[in-house]
Each structure stands twice: as C-alpha cells, then as structure tokens.
Design a protein around this motif. Structure first.
Motif, PDB file in Angstrom:
ATOM      1  N   THR A 107     -12.351  -2.476  41.253  1.00  0.00           N
ATOM      2  CA  THR A 107     -12.889  -3.485  41.204  1.00  0.00           C
ATOM      3  C   THR A 107     -13.506  -4.406  40.906  1.00  0.00           C
ATOM      4  O   THR A 107     -12.852  -5.568  41.818  1.00  0.00           O
ATOM      5  CB  THR A 107     -14.348  -3.425  42.705  1.00  0.00           C
ATOM      6  N   GLU A 146     -16.718 -11.041  48.232  1.00  0.00           N
ATOM      7  CA  GLU A 146     -16.377 -10.528  47.169  1.00  0.00           C
ATOM      8  C   GLU A 146     -17.210 -10.024  45.955  1.00  0.00           C
ATOM      9  O   GLU A 146     -16.962  -9.086  45.947  1.00  0.00           O
ATOM     10  CB  GLU A 146     -14.805 -11.080  46.758  1.00  0.00           C
ATOM     11  N   ASP A 149     -18.875  -7.028  47.904  1.00  0.00           N
ATOM     12  CA  ASP A 149     -18.446  -5.546  47.442  1.00  0.00           C
ATOM     13  C   ASP A 149     -18.654  -5.976  45.920  1.00  0.00           C
ATOM     14  O   ASP A 149     -18.356  -4.173  46.008  1.00  0.00           O
ATOM     15  CB  ASP A 149     -17.033  -6.037  48.119  1.00  0.00           C
ATOM     16  N   GLU A 152     -21.710  -4.270  45.457  1.00  0.00           N
ATOM     17  CA  GLU A 152     -21.941  -2.899  45.829  1.00  0.00           C
ATOM     18  C   GLU A 152     -21.920  -1.699  45.326  1.00  0.00           C
ATOM     19  O   GLU A 152     -21.617  -0.850  45.091  1.00  0.00           O
ATOM     20  CB  GLU A 152     -21.080  -2.955  47.489  1.00  0.00           C
TER      21      GLU A 152
END
Length: 370
Positions: A107, A146, A149, A152
């Motif tokens: 990510t 984004e 995310d 997270e």
C-alpha cells in the motif's frame, strides 16, 4: 557483475539486519541500493522471523532511501502480494504479522507511485501539501481517501503487533518482544504525518464542499482517531520506546471540522528521535569501504547473511534455517567463480585503459611533430 560486487560489499550490513534470530533489527541499517539483489536469495517464504525482519528493513529503505527505491521495488509487487497471501493462512504468530506488514508495504509503494510528490518519509510542508492537490477539490477528496487507506494499513499492523504480545509481561525488555515492537517506530513516524495531513485536508474539503457530502470522511476519521490515540498512548508507556523515540499524544477530542476556526487549534504531532549516541536510530552508518571484510571467508559471509544451521525457528515450514548445506556449497562455488571472473575483467579493463592512454600519447606527440 556489478550486482554481485554490491551484494558482497553490502552483505555484512544487510545480513546483520535480516537474519532468523528473534531480536530487534538494529536501527542503523538503512539498506543499500542493491537491496533486492540480496533479498532474492533469502528464503522469505519459509521463515517467518526472517520475513518479518525483511519487512522492517524494507520499510526503513522505503522511508529513508533514494526516491528511486520505491519505483524500482514495484517490480516485486506481485511476489510480495503472493507472499502476503501465503503467510495470511496462519492465524497467529509472525506469519499473520508478516501478512499484515507486507500489505502495508505494498500500500505504501502504491500510494507513493500514485502520488509522487510525497516522499517516502512523508515529510512535506503545507505548501507542498497544497500543491499535491493541484488546486482541485476532486483531487483533495481522492487524496484524503487514499490517506485513509494508507493509515488503515498502518493501524492494522500497530494493532496486530499489540494483540500478539502478552502485555501482562515486560515484553519490551525481552528480545522476542523487541523484535515485534521494533518496526512500530517506522509505523509511528508514518502515522504522525498521515494523521496531520488528513486533518488539514479535511478542513480544506469542508471549506469547499457541503458538510453532508463529507459525512463518510468524518466517520472514518473519527474511527482512526480513536485507534491512533490509544495506540500512541500505549506505545509511549512501553519501556522499549522511551529510549528510542518520543511519541506525541493526540488531543483529548478530535478536531471539529464543522467549525473552520478549529484549524488554528490543530497542533501537528511531532515524533522526536533522541540525539544521544546510544540511541540506535542515531548510530553512525558505516561507509561502504568499512563494510568489506576481505579477510573473512566466504562461508562466514554466507552464514551471516542466511543464518547458521544451529538456530531453530518454529515458523520454518521446512524445519531448516535458511538453505541446506549443499545449497550453500553450490552458491559459494558460484560466487567464487564470479569473483574470479570479475578479477579477470578488471585486469583486462586496466590493460585497455593503459593501451588507450599510450595510444593517445603517441597521437598527441605525432601531431606536435607535424
């Protein structure tokens, strides 16, 4: 050939960071530009502790390394994804943590590839943050999603490490506890910036869009705020972190994005790395020339890199630590042959240089005579 040279030169630095011993990675290891050349030789899919320490070193390299590191590492995204899926079949221990960590690293790479204005360490000024959205509210809206995310994934690793530890014991003073806690320093550094930027972006969005449109953003922020506040607080009380990092504390209540003036009350969380020489974060990074131990036998270098067969790792599916003895012997022979070939190439290159220099000298002398 160049890859082999760098592999051999950097292997003492690399190997002392990534090995199968359940101890924390020393903070001085920043990795090398030929990181993947050495990584591809490691049995990361069969040794969970080794994979965990690889993730830690790779995280540091993504944060502290050259900007090209992120771009170059994307070639390995598919392998990292497969490895994360493989380790995800384990429900506990380092296997589960490796799966979560690999997802975070993927990510992180994807975010920075998509948003190249953001450096790996996420350090940006307010002006640079504004420029990242290119004065387009739609860009800021998507960028905030984004970042949610991204954060997270950081929080998932944070929570995963804490849930894997027996907090009733003094985990931060044991080698095993420190091995799991050490990567959280990188996570804390990432989280402090991501939290700060989401706050600023949400205030910006609320100045441009109706509050109802941003209800989902506010709900997600509230959830992440509660988790991060708790994790920062719990981390700051662990002895392991107290000597390495000063962890900021988030405010008692989250910002009120419906009140524009509340932005002036926001204080950016600052993570402080103590400057004492005893702090692993501030340890001197040895220059390349100092890393080459020409007197050490190649067998020793190999064992340093891959771990000795004496160590035992409960997460090793093959009941072996690293590679078999015959695999080691074959690799040692291969490296020895390549080293000899490099020496011959170097000698040939030196002769070519001398010949070219002599030829140039003759030509210059002839032109003067003419």
């Amino acid at each position: 050939s160049c890859g082999l040279i760098y592999f051999l030169c950097f292997s003492p630095l690399f190997s002392s960071a990534i090995n199968t011993q359940e101890v924390a990675v020393k903070e001085k290891h920043k990795g090398a530009h030929t990181f993947w050349a050495a990584v591809n030789r490691l049995p990361l899919s069969s040794n969970a502790v080794l994979c965990w320490k690889f993730c830690h070193v790779f995280h540091k390299l993504l944060r502290d390394g050259h900007p090209n590191v992120i771009k170059d590492s994307m070639r390995n995204k598919a392998d990292l994804t497969d490895m994360s899926r493989m380790w995800g079949h384990l429900s506990e221990g380092y296997g589960k943590l490796c799966s979560i960590y690999l997802k975070l690293l993927i990510t992180k790479m994807e975010f920075h590839i998509k948003n190249p204005r953001f450096p790996g360490n996420l350090q940006m000024s307010n002006r640079q943050l504004d420029e990242a959205g290119e004065n387009d509210v739609n860009n800021f809206f998507q960028l905030t999603v984004e970042m949610f995310d991204y954060l997270e994934c950081e929080l998932n690793l944070f929570l995963g490490v804490f849930s894997s530890l027996d907090m009733s014991r003094s985990v931060s003073v044991t080698a095993a506890g420190q091995c799991r806690l050490a990567p959280l320093i990188q996570v804390i550094l990432d989280c402090s910036h991501l939290y700060d930027y989401t706050v600023k972006l949400l205030f910006k969005l609320h100045s441009c869009l109706p509050a109802d449109t941003l209800q989902g953003h506010r709900d997600r922020f509230q959830e992440q705020f509660k988790k991060l506040k708790s994790l920062f607080y719990r981390s700051s009380n662990l002895q392991y972190f107290k000597r390495l990092i000063q962890i900021p504390q988030l405010p008692e209540n989250p910002p009120n994005f419906l009140r524009a003036s509340a932005l002036s009350e926001h204080i950016s969380p600052v993570v402080v790395i103590p400057a004492e020489s005893s702090s692993p974060e501030s340890e001197h990074v040895v220059e390349t020339d100092d890393l080459v131990d020409t007197d050490a036998p190649l067998e020793t270098k190999f064992d340093d890199l891959f771990g000795t067969s004496a160590a035992i790792d409960p997460f090793n599916f093959n009941s072996q630590n690293g590679m078999r003895k015959d695999d080691k012997d074959r690799l040692i022979e291969q490296l020895t042959r390549e080293i000899q070939a490099l020496k011959e190439e170097l000698e040939s290159f030196r002769l070519e240089v001398k010949t070219a220099a002599f030829s140039n000298f003759i030509q210059a002398a002839s032109s003067q005579n003419v």
